[in-house]
Design a protein around this motif. Sequence first.
Motif, PDB file in Angstrom:
ATOM      1  N   ASP A   3       0.807  -1.218   0.000  1.00  0.00           N
ATOM      2  CA  ASP A   3       0.000   0.000   0.000  1.00  0.00           C
ATOM      3  C   ASP A   3       0.840   1.269   0.000  1.00  0.00           C
ATOM      4  OD1 ASP A   3      -2.235  -1.669   0.165  1.00  0.00           O
ATOM      5  OD2 ASP A   3      -2.187  -1.655   2.358  1.00  0.00           O
ATOM      6  N   ARG A   4       2.147   1.143   0.240  1.00  0.00           N
ATOM      7  CA  ARG A   4       3.004   2.327   0.307  1.00  0.00           C
ATOM      8  C   ARG A   4       4.181   2.166  -0.651  1.00  0.00           C
ATOM      9  NH1 ARG A   4       2.724   0.938   5.696  1.00  0.00           N
ATOM     10  NH2 ARG A   4       4.946   0.422   5.638  1.00  0.00           N
ATOM     11  N   THR A  57      10.610   3.556  -0.100  1.00  0.00           N
ATOM     12  CA  THR A  57      11.362   4.798   0.061  1.00  0.00           C
ATOM     13  C   THR A  57      12.740   4.665  -0.586  1.00  0.00           C
ATOM     14  OG1 THR A  57      12.328   4.142   2.180  1.00  0.00           O
ATOM     15  CG2 THR A  57      10.165   5.216   2.242  1.00  0.00           C
TER      16      THR A  57
END
Length: 341
Positions: free
Chosen positions: A112-113, A116
């Motif tokens: 869902d993310r 990074t």
Amino acid sequence: MSTDLTASPHAKSELHRYVEALLANLATDATCSTIPTPTSSTNVPGYWLSPAVEALLLLLRGQDALEPLGRAAQLDEKRTALFLCLSLALCGQGERIHASWMGIAFGELSLDRPVTHSQRALWLAAAQGAYGPAGKIFVLRRLDTAAVPSRFEPARWLSALTPHEPSMVVPPSLVDFPELAEFPELAQPVQAAAQLTRLLGRCTEITTTRAAGTGRTSCALWSAEETLTVLRGLIRPERAVRGPQRPEKPLTEHLLDDLRPSSDPALAAIALHVAAPIVRTAAENLTKATQVAPPESVSIPLLGHRVILRPAGPDPESLAAAERHIAVDGVQTRGRPWLAY
């Protein structure tokens, strides 16, 4: 949390310049023989980077760094762990890190993310072996926790593993009649078998290819570049490149990129491990498609007339009917002999 340094901007700038010079030396000199000496101006009280740099220098010399590590962790544990993991990987001493630092620096992955930039940098460094076997195992476990579903768009994963598929595959049995290979009833099992063969070849290539023993692989080059970029952004957040120039991509996009034939073998091996359930499902679907029984007959056009073909040959009745129609159509209609009359 780290202390705000607005009261000592000069000391902060001096520390940043020193750390940037230190990182440049670590990136170019694997022996760490030209490490710049810190000065009193680089000691900034209340700022996580000062004790973190002190701990890094002690670790590079093989000395105990417990005391500055404790101070840095109290000020900013996550940034300290990330700084040490990437800095040590940059100079080829990634195996000096503590196992807990990777967990703190990496964080959690989720579908869902987006991934990074710091997670991708650690991922790349681990893939090229910067942290030894333990680093690769750690990244694989974090990727496994994301739990990519086994039926998650298998066509996309097949396209990544085996791109540039031919539009039509002509089996040896139809070499003399290539137009028959265009019929969906005959083409689908043949195309499925061809794609299954390409998939097996690509998976075998990934699992058997080993990086060259000498020189730097593309994964190592990508890792060093990404590591430096993340470290510079960590040191000077105000200068970090954000926005469209360095977009963060979802986990599945990274895995799909790593599976493509142009990717580094180390990254492809990790991605294939994570995507193995999806690839297995896709291979099972292709296997089922190859086992479809051929049709009992197909109807093809012959000079504008339909002829039924069976495995034993053309259907006699449809062939005879087509011949009669062709014979009738081929007879020219003669007009009445008015001119002769």
